[in-house]
Motif scaffolding. Structure first.
Motif, PDB file in Angstrom:
ATOM      1  N   ALA A 515      -7.094   0.854 -10.063  1.00 10.27           N
ATOM      2  CA  ALA A 515      -6.435   0.417 -11.295  1.00 10.27           C
ATOM      3  C   ALA A 515      -5.589  -0.837 -11.073  1.00 10.27           C
ATOM      4  O   ALA A 515      -5.227  -1.514 -12.019  1.00 10.27           O
ATOM      5  N   ASN A 516      -5.278  -1.132  -9.814  1.00  9.69           N
ATOM      6  CA  ASN A 516      -4.495  -2.330  -9.502  1.00  9.69           C
ATOM      7  C   ASN A 516      -5.452  -3.495  -9.245  1.00  9.69           C
ATOM      8  O   ASN A 516      -6.657  -3.301  -9.106  1.00  9.69           O
ATOM      9  N   VAL A 517      -4.896  -4.720  -9.169  1.00  6.01           N
ATOM     10  CA  VAL A 517      -5.729  -5.872  -8.826  1.00  6.01           C
ATOM     11  C   VAL A 517      -6.059  -5.815  -7.336  1.00  6.01           C
ATOM     12  O   VAL A 517      -5.383  -5.126  -6.561  1.00  6.01           O
ATOM     13  N   VAL A 518      -7.096  -6.542  -6.941  1.00  3.61           N
ATOM     14  CA  VAL A 518      -7.460  -6.595  -5.523  1.00  3.61           C
ATOM     15  C   VAL A 518      -6.501  -7.564  -4.832  1.00  3.61           C
ATOM     16  O   VAL A 518      -6.305  -8.683  -5.314  1.00  3.61           O
ATOM     17  N   PRO A 519      -5.863  -7.149  -3.719  1.00  4.27           N
ATOM     18  CA  PRO A 519      -4.863  -8.035  -3.086  1.00  4.27           C
ATOM     19  C   PRO A 519      -5.516  -9.300  -2.502  1.00  4.27           C
ATOM     20  O   PRO A 519      -6.680  -9.275  -2.100  1.00  4.27           O
ATOM     21  N   THR A 524      -1.051  -6.956   0.822  1.00  3.24           N
ATOM     22  CA  THR A 524      -1.279  -5.519   0.713  1.00  3.24           C
ATOM     23  C   THR A 524      -0.762  -5.080  -0.638  1.00  3.24           C
ATOM     24  O   THR A 524       0.242  -5.612  -1.114  1.00  3.24           O
ATOM     25  N   ASN A 525      -1.427  -4.115  -1.276  1.00  2.17           N
ATOM     26  CA  ASN A 525      -0.790  -3.498  -2.431  1.00  2.17           C
ATOM     27  C   ASN A 525      -1.059  -2.003  -2.474  1.00  2.17           C
ATOM     28  O   ASN A 525      -1.852  -1.481  -1.694  1.00  2.17           O
ATOM     29  N   ILE A 526      -0.321  -1.366  -3.369  1.00  2.00           N
ATOM     30  CA  ILE A 526      -0.470   0.076  -3.553  1.00  2.00           C
ATOM     31  C   ILE A 526      -1.384   0.253  -4.754  1.00  2.00           C
ATOM     32  O   ILE A 526      -1.125  -0.311  -5.821  1.00  2.00           O
ATOM     33  N   ALA A 538      -6.392   9.487  -6.363  1.00  2.00           N
ATOM     34  CA  ALA A 538      -5.887   9.149  -5.026  1.00  2.00           C
ATOM     35  C   ALA A 538      -4.950   7.961  -5.100  1.00  2.00           C
ATOM     36  O   ALA A 538      -4.997   7.178  -6.059  1.00  2.00           O
ATOM     37  N   GLU A 539      -4.102   7.834  -4.080  1.00  2.00           N
ATOM     38  CA  GLU A 539      -3.242   6.651  -3.932  1.00  2.00           C
ATOM     39  C   GLU A 539      -3.463   6.090  -2.530  1.00  2.00           C
ATOM     40  O   GLU A 539      -3.384   6.835  -1.552  1.00  2.00           O
ATOM     41  N   LEU A 540      -3.763   4.804  -2.443  1.00  5.85           N
ATOM     42  CA  LEU A 540      -3.993   4.185  -1.142  1.00  5.85           C
ATOM     43  C   LEU A 540      -3.256   2.860  -1.068  1.00  5.85           C
ATOM     44  O   LEU A 540      -2.880   2.287  -2.093  1.00  5.85           O
ATOM     45  N   THR A 541      -3.043   2.344   0.154  1.00  6.29           N
ATOM     46  CA  THR A 541      -2.659   0.943   0.271  1.00  6.29           C
ATOM     47  C   THR A 541      -3.928   0.176   0.637  1.00  6.29           C
ATOM     48  O   THR A 541      -4.759   0.652   1.408  1.00  6.29           O
ATOM     49  N   VAL A 542      -4.067  -0.996   0.036  1.00  5.05           N
ATOM     50  CA  VAL A 542      -5.247  -1.838   0.250  1.00  5.05           C
ATOM     51  C   VAL A 542      -4.756  -3.169   0.811  1.00  5.05           C
ATOM     52  O   VAL A 542      -3.857  -3.787   0.244  1.00  5.05           O
ATOM     53  N   LEU A 616       5.123  -6.810   1.588  1.00  2.42           N
ATOM     54  CA  LEU A 616       3.728  -6.604   1.183  1.00  2.42           C
ATOM     55  C   LEU A 616       2.781  -7.699   1.675  1.00  2.42           C
ATOM     56  O   LEU A 616       1.743  -7.950   1.071  1.00  2.42           O
ATOM     57  N   GLN A 617       3.141  -8.354   2.778  1.00  3.65           N
ATOM     58  CA  GLN A 617       2.179  -9.222   3.443  1.00  3.65           C
ATOM     59  C   GLN A 617       1.636  -8.495   4.666  1.00  3.65           C
ATOM     60  O   GLN A 617       2.287  -7.598   5.212  1.00  3.65           O
ATOM     61  N   SER A 618       0.436  -8.904   5.091  1.00  2.83           N
ATOM     62  CA  SER A 618      -0.146  -8.295   6.279  1.00  2.83           C
ATOM     63  C   SER A 618      -0.782  -9.371   7.139  1.00  2.83           C
ATOM     64  O   SER A 618      -1.318 -10.346   6.605  1.00  2.83           O
ATOM     65  N   ARG A 619      -0.707  -9.213   8.461  1.00  7.18           N
ATOM     66  CA  ARG A 619      -1.376 -10.173   9.355  1.00  7.18           C
ATOM     67  C   ARG A 619      -1.608  -9.583  10.742  1.00  7.18           C
ATOM     68  O   ARG A 619      -0.965  -8.613  11.126  1.00  7.18           O
ATOM     69  N   HIS A 620      -2.551 -10.204  11.444  1.00 10.86           N
ATOM     70  CA  HIS A 620      -2.795  -9.822  12.841  1.00 10.86           C
ATOM     71  C   HIS A 620      -1.802 -10.578  13.713  1.00 10.86           C
ATOM     72  O   HIS A 620      -1.601 -11.768  13.516  1.00 10.86           O
TER      73      HIS A 620
END
Length: 825
Positions: A515-519, A524-526, A538-542, A616-620
């Motif tokens: 239901a949320n936009v694609v990050p 990252t988003n919920i 379900a609830e996930l982080t993407v 809500l940022q993600s990185r290697h």
């Protein structure tokens, strides 16, 4: 006989009460081409020798709905099918003979108010009036369900069968299923000695043969047959003299049930872990072929002697009675005593309704529940506790046997909140930190994993000491809460379910599922997956890291539950995507608290400042030369990161972080403190505040639902209608004035002498120094300042709806500070 059909919509394998009930419900709902195959005769297996008890009582929440539906159905079945079912409803009484048991009854009563189940806590005087043959010396209270009783399992099954045929289902027996082939289009070839049936879906309802059916398609269903004995006496003059039938009693300390059978008594004990008997050979070698349609095991009265003595003490007329019959038959147990019901992950169009320790009371409701799910594409309500996908590769035969022993022996054990059971642990699912941490904390069991609940310090009372009131972990959890709020803490989050999604259609798939936009890349988003009716599946982080590649993360309990749903959508719509379950390869550490950045910065050259690594940022990146995927997110609501890494690096990573945080006085925290922290921040939890019983609008998740995004996500249309109609109830945030008891969830909420809603989760708030809970209440009672009451252990405590959250999250506090406002903690 020959098979009437060579194709069917649904083929049901097994003609016990569960399979026949499903055939009845599917046919009655209008499904054409329902075929049931039974290898010997209807009711063969565990059904025909069952004691047939029916009760409204269940300690769970939604299983009460299953019990309730079954009883209502059994009341009308004779009239509908013109078949006698032998239904007796003399009521039943659970007996409390210890103060803890009285607490348990009060705990159960606080959960019954928002269910349409008649249940009362009654005095010893009332117990004696209802069951005059009882020795009252030890009776402190009773839990009374007036509508309970027992039914003749054979007659019940035959009546359901008559109904199934009346509505057009075909019941074929004796027809053995010899093989199952899944075709590339997801349909099934069901092979029998009389030919092949092509089926759109198959349902395994094969009782203690369910394992053998599963093996045909490469599944190891974790089931094991238990020897259950019950004893029937000859006529007892005192029973014969009674004017009306005695209620069923359950003497919980004595661990047996006892009911009237004609003019005598019938009672069935549940022996201890050490004494009870499993039929292990059936698990290793399969059920012996050609036998066990209606055979029984040899009975063994020595094994149940202590229970017989307890029963004679409680019901003295038993002393003089003769035993005329001892039945010892197989009952199938799953590791946690609950059945497995629903579609199975990893196989298309394969459903199960297996592992029933109490098949008679579950048969009616499960037939209806499954038939609704099959016909409507989503379950009518949430029964995650029966999800067949709660077990996985870690569920070995040894584990299943150890757990079945424990579950059988614990049949009448006190059901505490936050219950832990220790048999069969640990499984192969241990994180890289398990050996280091196991002696330092109290571990909890989550989908096969061991995860720290709370940590010990010198002077603590260690170990697992469950209670209905505050117990030995109350102060230590407060200490860990403070650690995260004031300094920095580390938590092992390895049990999270983790999936990698990639392929040309990955963005398209996620846009349709969530239901949320694609990050965007690097964020990252919920996100929530909704059902077609707009419930929260379900609830996930993407997170999107390299373009087009996503990492999806869900709670430990919903790993295969979510994976199955996603896989089904990929198959059904033909998306060019591959999804990989990486749960077991990837470890996760959470680092949170005001000094989290300071500690982690010592281990990397990457800039972790707020401007450079935003919420809500993600990185290697590398921490102390260990490759991690870092996401700036924390379920504590404090400054923090989740660090995803190869499981074999967990120990080195943990040690480096602990070493780096010496000056900041870094320390461990567990899931109990995490729960207190998330509740104060107003974070919802899947399985509590949201599930297939709730929609995201009433759960207060609007922020994560993008009704205006172009993609037509699953549930979007339903949600628009829900929004137009307006909400009937809302999730509110409550503080409570309690003494030494805190809300857990599922307690009744009262207003003006009536139950108007229920809590979903709760805990003590260490910042406000009072209890905190989420609850669903009617919209008109949801305004801030509204006074309500919450029932805990037999008392109604004052509660107030407050503005959420109690404590602002760190990102919000930082934002307000930048604006020059002074935020409340």
């Amino acid at each position: 006989s020959s098979l009437g059909k060579d194709r069917a919509d649904t083929v049901i394998i097994g003609g016990g009460c569960i399979g026949v009930s499903l055939a009845y419900h599917l046919a009655k709902a209008g499904l054409k081409d329902v075929v049931l195959l039974e290898k010997s005769e209807l009711t063969a297996g565990s059904t025909w020798h069952a004691a047939g008890l029916t009760t409204y009582f269940h300690p769970g929440i939604n299983l009460k709905k299953i019990h309730s539906y079954s009883i209502k159905l059994y009341e009308k079945l004779e009239e509908e099918t013109e078949q006698a079912v032998g239904f007796h409803q003399p009521g039943s009484i659970r007996i409390a003979s210890t103060p803890t048991r009285v607490d348990e009854f009060k705990y159960q009563m606080s959960r019954v108010g928002w269910h349409p189940t008649e249940q009362y806590l009654i005095t010893p005087e009332k117990v004696q009036e209802l069951f005059p043959l009882l020795n009252m010396d030890k009776v402190l209270a009773g839990l009374y369900n007036p509508g309970d009783g027992h039914i003749d399992p054979y007659s019940l099954t035959m009546a359901l069968a008559a109904g199934a045929r009346k509505y057009g289902a075909e019941l074929n027996y004796p027809v053995e299923v010899t093989n199952l082939n899944c075709r590339s289009d997801g349909t099934w070839e069901v092979e029998t000695p009389l030919g092949i049936i092509l089926a759109k879906r198959i349902v395994n309802t094969a009782g203690f043969w369910a394992r053998d059916v599963g093996k045909m398609i490469g599944l190891q269903h974790p089931l094991i047959p238990v020897h259950h004995q019950y004893v029937v006496t000859s006529t007892i003059p005192e029973v014969k003299a009674l004017k009306k039938e005695l209620p069923v009693i359950r003497d919980l300390e004595g661990s047996y049930y006892l009911r009237q059978e004609r003019d005598g008594l019938l009672f069935g004990p549940y022996e201890s872990e050490e004494k009870m008997k499993l039929q292990d050979s059936w698990v290793t070698n399969g059920v012996p072929s050609g036998s066990f349609g209606k055979e029984l095991f040899e009975s063994d009265l020595d094994r149940i002697m202590e229970h017989i003595e307890a029963a004679m003490e409680m019901v003295p007329v038993l002393r003089k009675a003769d035993i005329v019959n001892t039945i010892a038959g197989p009952i199938t147990y799953s590791p946690d005593i609950l059945p497995m019901v629903g579609p199975h992950q990893g196989v298309r169009n394969y459903w199960v309704a297996i592992g029933f320790g109490y098949g008679i009371i579950h048969a009616g409701g499960i037939g209806k529940y499954l038939s609704d799910w099959i016909l409507e594409g989503e379950p009518p309500f949430d029964l995650i506790e029966l999800d067949p996908n709660r077990y996985g590769k870690w569920t070995t035969t040894e584990f299943t046997a150890a757990k079945a022993r424990e579950s059988y022996g614990f049949n009448n054990i006190v059901g505490y909140p936050k219950e832990e059971r220790f048999a069969g642990r640990p499984t192969e699912r241990t994180s890289g930190l398990y050996d280091l941490l196991k002696s330092k904390c109290s571990m909890g069991f989550h989908a096969g994993w061991e995860q720290p609940h709370w940590f010990y310090k010198p002077g603590d009372e260690t170990g697992y000491k469950p209670s209905f009131r505050r117990t030995n972990w109350f102060d230590p959890v407060g200490r860990e809460y403070k650690q995260v709020m004031e300094k920095v803490g580390v938590i092992d989050l390895s049990p999270f379910g983790k999936f990698r999604v990639r392929g040309t259609d990955s963005v398209k798939l996620l846009d349709h599922l969530f239901a949320n936009v694609v990050p965007k890349v690097g964020s990252t988003n919920i996100s929530h997956m909704l059902t077609p009716r707009g419930k929260v599946y379900a609830e996930l982080t993407v997170s999107q890291l390299p373009p087009g590649e996503f990492m999806l993360v869900t709670g430990s309990g919903s790993e295969l539950h979510d994976l199955r749903w996603i896989e089904e959508k990929i198959m059904r719509c033909g998306y060019k995507v591959e999804i990989e379950n990486i749960t077991d390869e990837i470890g996760v550490l959470g680092v949170a608290g005001p000094y989290a950045r300071q500690v982690l910065q010592k281990l990397t050259n990457e800039d972790l400042s707020d401007d450079s690594f935003k919420f809500l940022q993600s990185r290697h990146l590398k921490l102390s030369d260990i490759a991690v995927t870092a996401i700036r997110i924390s379920y504590t609501g404090e400054l923090g990161w989740e660090l995803y890494h190869r499981k074999e690096d967990s120990l080195a990573l943990y040690s480096a972080i602990m070493e780096a945080g010496q000056k900041e006085e870094i320390d461990n925290f567990g899931t109990y403190a995490l729960n207190a922290l998330r509740l104060e921040k107003g974070f919802r939890a899947w399985g509590a505040e949201m599930n297939c019983d709730t929609n995201p609008l009433e759960a207060g998740l609007e922020y994560f639902v993008r009704l205006n995004k172009p993609a037509d996500f699953i549930g979007k249309q339903a949600l628009k209608q829900i929004k137009e109609k307006g909400l009937k109830r809302r999730l509110v945030y409550l503080t409570l004035e309690t003494d030494d008891v805190d809300p857990e969830g599922n307690e009744s909420v009262w207003h003006n002498g009536k139950v108007i809603g229920n809590t979903t989760s709760g805990s003590f708030s260490y910042s406000a120094q009072q209890s905190l809970a989420f609850a669903y209440v009617p919209t008109e009672l949801s305004k801030v300042g509204q006074k309500l009451e919450v029932e805990l252990l037999g008392r109604n405590y004052p509660a107030s709806v407050i503005q959420e959250p109690l404590v602002l999250t760190e990102p919000t506090r930082a934002r307000l500070q930048r604006k020059g406002e002074n935020p409340k903690m």
